[in-house]
Design an enzyme around this catalytic site. Structure first.
Site, PDB file in Angstrom:
ATOM      1  N   HIS A  17       0.860  -1.205   0.000  1.00 34.85           N
ATOM      2  CA  HIS A  17       0.000   0.000   0.000  1.00 34.85           C
ATOM      3  C   HIS A  17       0.886   1.240   0.000  1.00 34.85           C
ATOM      4  O   HIS A  17       1.446   1.611   1.028  1.00 34.85           O
ATOM      5  CB  HIS A  17      -0.889  -0.006   1.252  1.00 34.85           C
ATOM      6  CG  HIS A  17      -1.827   1.157   1.330  1.00 34.85           C
ATOM      7  ND1 HIS A  17      -3.153   1.021   1.655  1.00 34.85           N
ATOM      8  CD2 HIS A  17      -1.649   2.484   1.136  1.00 34.85           C
ATOM      9  CE1 HIS A  17      -3.740   2.197   1.653  1.00 34.85           C
ATOM     10  NE2 HIS A  17      -2.836   3.119   1.343  1.00 34.85           N
ATOM     11  N   HIS A  19       1.336   5.408  -1.842  1.00 37.29           N
ATOM     12  CA  HIS A  19       0.907   6.494  -2.732  1.00 37.29           C
ATOM     13  C   HIS A  19       2.160   7.108  -3.339  1.00 37.29           C
ATOM     14  O   HIS A  19       3.056   7.535  -2.607  1.00 37.29           O
ATOM     15  CB  HIS A  19       0.169   7.590  -1.947  1.00 37.29           C
ATOM     16  CG  HIS A  19      -1.035   7.084  -1.217  1.00 37.29           C
ATOM     17  ND1 HIS A  19      -2.307   7.211  -1.727  1.00 37.29           N
ATOM     18  CD2 HIS A  19      -1.167   6.437  -0.037  1.00 37.29           C
ATOM     19  CE1 HIS A  19      -3.174   6.668  -0.866  1.00 37.29           C
ATOM     20  NE2 HIS A  19      -2.502   6.196   0.157  1.00 37.29           N
ATOM     21  N   LEU A  20       2.196   7.168  -4.672  1.00 33.25           N
ATOM     22  CA  LEU A  20       3.381   7.740  -5.332  1.00 33.25           C
ATOM     23  C   LEU A  20       3.096   9.093  -5.978  1.00 33.25           C
ATOM     24  O   LEU A  20       4.014   9.791  -6.369  1.00 33.25           O
ATOM     25  CB  LEU A  20       3.909   6.778  -6.405  1.00 33.25           C
ATOM     26  CG  LEU A  20       4.425   5.424  -5.926  1.00 33.25           C
ATOM     27  CD1 LEU A  20       4.884   4.593  -7.126  1.00 33.25           C
ATOM     28  CD2 LEU A  20       5.567   5.573  -4.936  1.00 33.25           C
ATOM     29  N   ARG A  21       1.799   9.424  -6.133  1.00 36.37           N
ATOM     30  CA  ARG A  21       1.390  10.672  -6.814  1.00 36.37           C
ATOM     31  C   ARG A  21       1.906  10.696  -8.255  1.00 36.37           C
ATOM     32  O   ARG A  21       2.202   9.667  -8.822  1.00 36.37           O
ATOM     33  CB  ARG A  21       1.865  11.913  -6.048  1.00 36.37           C
ATOM     34  CG  ARG A  21       1.701  11.867  -4.535  1.00 36.37           C
ATOM     35  CD  ARG A  21       0.277  11.776  -4.068  1.00 36.37           C
ATOM     36  NE  ARG A  21       0.210  11.948  -2.626  1.00 36.37           N
ATOM     37  CZ  ARG A  21      -0.739  11.469  -1.847  1.00 36.37           C
ATOM     38  NH1 ARG A  21      -1.743  10.772  -2.355  1.00 36.37           N
ATOM     39  NH2 ARG A  21      -0.735  11.695  -0.564  1.00 36.37           N
ATOM     40  N   ASN A  45      -5.687   7.073  -5.934  1.00 30.83           N
ATOM     41  CA  ASN A  45      -6.403   8.325  -5.610  1.00 30.83           C
ATOM     42  C   ASN A  45      -5.626   9.568  -6.059  1.00 30.83           C
ATOM     43  O   ASN A  45      -5.278  10.423  -5.255  1.00 30.83           O
ATOM     44  CB  ASN A  45      -6.735   8.394  -4.110  1.00 30.83           C
ATOM     45  CG  ASN A  45      -5.512   8.396  -3.223  1.00 30.83           C
ATOM     46  OD1 ASN A  45      -4.473   7.830  -3.583  1.00 30.83           O
ATOM     47  ND2 ASN A  45      -5.601   9.025  -2.062  1.00 30.83           N
ATOM     48  N   LYS A 103      -9.820  -0.510  -5.212  1.00 32.85           N
ATOM     49  CA  LYS A 103      -9.785   0.181  -3.921  1.00 32.85           C
ATOM     50  C   LYS A 103     -11.113   0.869  -3.639  1.00 32.85           C
ATOM     51  O   LYS A 103     -11.645   1.596  -4.489  1.00 32.85           O
ATOM     52  CB  LYS A 103      -8.657   1.218  -3.969  1.00 32.85           C
ATOM     53  CG  LYS A 103      -8.590   2.135  -2.776  1.00 32.85           C
ATOM     54  CD  LYS A 103      -7.885   1.504  -1.598  1.00 32.85           C
ATOM     55  CE  LYS A 103      -7.988   2.373  -0.370  1.00 32.85           C
ATOM     56  NZ  LYS A 103      -6.796   2.452   0.406  1.00 32.85           N
ATOM     57  N   HIS A 140     -10.451   1.330   2.542  1.00 29.65           N
ATOM     58  CA  HIS A 140     -10.186   2.347   3.560  1.00 29.65           C
ATOM     59  C   HIS A 140     -11.358   2.238   4.531  1.00 29.65           C
ATOM     60  O   HIS A 140     -12.448   2.730   4.246  1.00 29.65           O
ATOM     61  CB  HIS A 140     -10.100   3.741   2.919  1.00 29.65           C
ATOM     62  CG  HIS A 140      -9.803   4.809   3.927  1.00 29.65           C
ATOM     63  ND1 HIS A 140      -8.601   5.461   3.990  1.00 29.65           N
ATOM     64  CD2 HIS A 140     -10.543   5.304   4.951  1.00 29.65           C
ATOM     65  CE1 HIS A 140      -8.608   6.317   5.004  1.00 29.65           C
ATOM     66  NE2 HIS A 140      -9.795   6.242   5.596  1.00 29.65           N
ATOM     67  N   HIS A 178      -4.405  -0.312   6.362  1.00 26.63           N
ATOM     68  CA  HIS A 178      -3.865   0.516   7.457  1.00 26.63           C
ATOM     69  C   HIS A 178      -4.728   0.478   8.715  1.00 26.63           C
ATOM     70  O   HIS A 178      -5.256   1.505   9.150  1.00 26.63           O
ATOM     71  CB  HIS A 178      -3.639   1.961   7.002  1.00 26.63           C
ATOM     72  CG  HIS A 178      -4.703   2.568   6.128  1.00 26.63           C
ATOM     73  ND1 HIS A 178      -6.022   2.614   6.489  1.00 26.63           N
ATOM     74  CD2 HIS A 178      -4.632   3.161   4.918  1.00 26.63           C
ATOM     75  CE1 HIS A 178      -6.712   3.207   5.537  1.00 26.63           C
ATOM     76  NE2 HIS A 178      -5.884   3.548   4.562  1.00 26.63           N
ATOM     77  N   LEU A 224      -4.877   9.610   8.026  1.00 29.00           N
ATOM     78  CA  LEU A 224      -6.158   8.932   8.231  1.00 29.00           C
ATOM     79  C   LEU A 224      -6.019   7.464   7.872  1.00 29.00           C
ATOM     80  O   LEU A 224      -5.395   7.169   6.844  1.00 29.00           O
ATOM     81  CB  LEU A 224      -7.239   9.591   7.359  1.00 29.00           C
ATOM     82  CG  LEU A 224      -7.622  11.012   7.811  1.00 29.00           C
ATOM     83  CD1 LEU A 224      -8.547  11.654   6.803  1.00 29.00           C
ATOM     84  CD2 LEU A 224      -8.258  11.001   9.198  1.00 29.00           C
ATOM     85  N   ASP A 252       1.536   2.760   3.590  1.00 26.49           N
ATOM     86  CA  ASP A 252       0.679   3.938   3.386  1.00 26.49           C
ATOM     87  C   ASP A 252       1.511   5.217   3.298  1.00 26.49           C
ATOM     88  O   ASP A 252       1.072   6.280   3.761  1.00 26.49           O
ATOM     89  CB  ASP A 252      -0.401   4.065   4.464  1.00 26.49           C
ATOM     90  CG  ASP A 252      -1.534   4.987   4.007  1.00 26.49           C
ATOM     91  OD1 ASP A 252      -1.610   5.296   2.795  1.00 26.49           O
ATOM     92  OD2 ASP A 252      -2.331   5.412   4.853  1.00 26.49           O
ATOM     93  N   HIS A 256       2.882  14.627   0.726  1.00 25.49           N
ATOM     94  CA  HIS A 256       2.204  15.888   0.386  1.00 25.49           C
ATOM     95  C   HIS A 256       3.231  16.998   0.459  1.00 25.49           C
ATOM     96  O   HIS A 256       4.121  16.970   1.321  1.00 25.49           O
ATOM     97  CB  HIS A 256       1.094  16.213   1.398  1.00 25.49           C
ATOM     98  CG  HIS A 256      -0.089  15.307   1.302  1.00 25.49           C
ATOM     99  ND1 HIS A 256      -0.970  15.352   0.247  1.00 25.49           N
ATOM    100  CD2 HIS A 256      -0.544  14.338   2.124  1.00 25.49           C
ATOM    101  CE1 HIS A 256      -1.917  14.436   0.430  1.00 25.49           C
ATOM    102  NE2 HIS A 256      -1.673  13.805   1.552  1.00 25.49           N
TER     103      HIS A 256
END
Ligand code: DOR
Ligand code: ZN
Length: 349
Positions: A17, A19-21, A45, A103, A140, A178, A224, A252, A256
């Protein structure tokens, strides 16, 4: 319970899990994941979420292009479910190995999650298809009703949504992502690991909700599901120290930009790819549970997803590792989890 081990060679782990953007953030963060992990499940996302096969292929290519030649890992793509997801699209994507899973973000549960899925019944026809083809559903797990206390959202999700969902779709493969509570631990470990497993992040294993407010508000610890009371952190630690096969690594890591974290509406998410694996080793060592490190990091995940464990190994050595203070991204920065701190484990060079 100190363990006097100074070197660990283990099957190369996967991050189930992350996030790489995109664009300049992707270019900066992708190689951290490639340094420590052989495969990674990429969250869909984005600002413009990944909802079909062609978007997934093009995002996957973007990720591959962003990697350094010495940090190559396999991105495993996910489809972002919404009310308009077409079951046939999922089926084709799953059989062609474009998607490993789909997801579910309950509507407005976190970053970029306006899925319009306000009730699970809205996507019953999609779940039915996923159950039929054996495609895993990644959740989630937080109830979105605004009247529910933020600290209770995960436990309420199990009662109000997950239990009925599993009753209706008993053969649907599910990962509760998570997890942060003892209620989740208890629920998951009592079920068949073929159908229900959970990922656990390093930050939820290391910190409790006090940390978020110690010495002033700590926006870099806002994620979150939110950090919980220490009894929950202890329950998470205890279950992984027991070697339970229902639980596996999912960092996770959620980068940002500083300007978006330090903002009147600060974003949730902790970027930990620069240290996640070293944090997990530190945690298992502290618990005297290093014998279960490999199954958590490298074996339980592949078993759930029905894919082979990796053939490569990596070696970790007991040597100080300084986590970068910041990562420059154009004129802005990303501040990593445990920024500037020193861990006792490093990757052997
Ligand atoms: O804190 C979080 N940040 N939790 C999530 O589930 C999503 C993530 C993000 O994408 O920023
Ligand atoms: Zn996430």
């Amino acid at each position: 319970m100190a363990e006097f081990i100074t070197k660990i060679t283990m099957i190369k782990p996967d991050d189930w899990h992350v996030h790489l953007r995109e664009d300049k953030i992707l270019k900066k963060v992708v190689n951290y994941t490639g340094t420590f992990y052989k495969r990674a499940i990429i969250m869909p996302n984005l600002n413009n979420p990944i909802t079909n096969c062609s978007q997934a292929i093009s995002y996957r290519n973007q990720i591959l292009r962003a990697m350094n030649s010495n940090c190559i890992f396999q991105p495993l793509m996910t489809c972002y479910l919404n009310r308009f997801t077409i079951p046939e699209e999922l089926e084709i994507g799953f059989f062609k190995k474009i998607f490993i899973a789909a997801k579910l973000y309950p509507n407005c549960s976190t970053t970029n999650s306006k899925t319009n899925i306000k009730k699970i019944d809205h996507i019953a026809h999609i779940l039915e298809r996923m159950e039929k083809i054996g495609m895993p559903l990644l959740i989630h797990g937080e109830e979105i009703n605004k009247n529910i206390d933020i600290y209770d959202k995960e436990a309420m999700f199990i009662e109000n949504t997950l239990k009925p969902l599993r009753k209706n779709f008993s053969k649907l493969k599910i990962v509760l992502e998570h997890i942060t509570t003892k209620e989740s631990v208890e629920y998951i470990k009592s079920k068949n690991a073929k159908y229900l497993c959970a990922t656990i992040t390093p930050h939820h294993l290391m910190l409790n909700r006090n940390h978020m407010f110690s010495g002033g508000i700590q926006p870099y610890l806002y994620c979150l599901p939110i950090l919980k009371r220490d009894i929950h952190r202890k329950a998470l630690r205890k279950v992984i120290a027991s070697g339970d096969k229902h639980f596996f690594l999912g960092s996770d890591s959620a980068p940002h930009l500083h300007k978006n974290k330090i903002n009147i509406f600060g974003y949730s998410g902790i970027f930990n790819a620069s240290s996640s694996l070293l944090c997990y080793v530190t945690i298992f060592e502290k618990m005297g549970a290093l014998k279960h490190l490999q199954s958590f990091c490298s074996e339980n995940g592949p078993k759930f997803y029905n894919i082979p464990v990796n053939k490569e190994t990596i070696t970790l050595v007991k040597k100080p590792y300084k986590i970068p203070k910041q990562i420059n991204v154009g004129k802005d920065v990303i501040i990593p989890f445990l920024s500037g701190k020193i861990l006792n484990w490093s990757l052997e060079t």
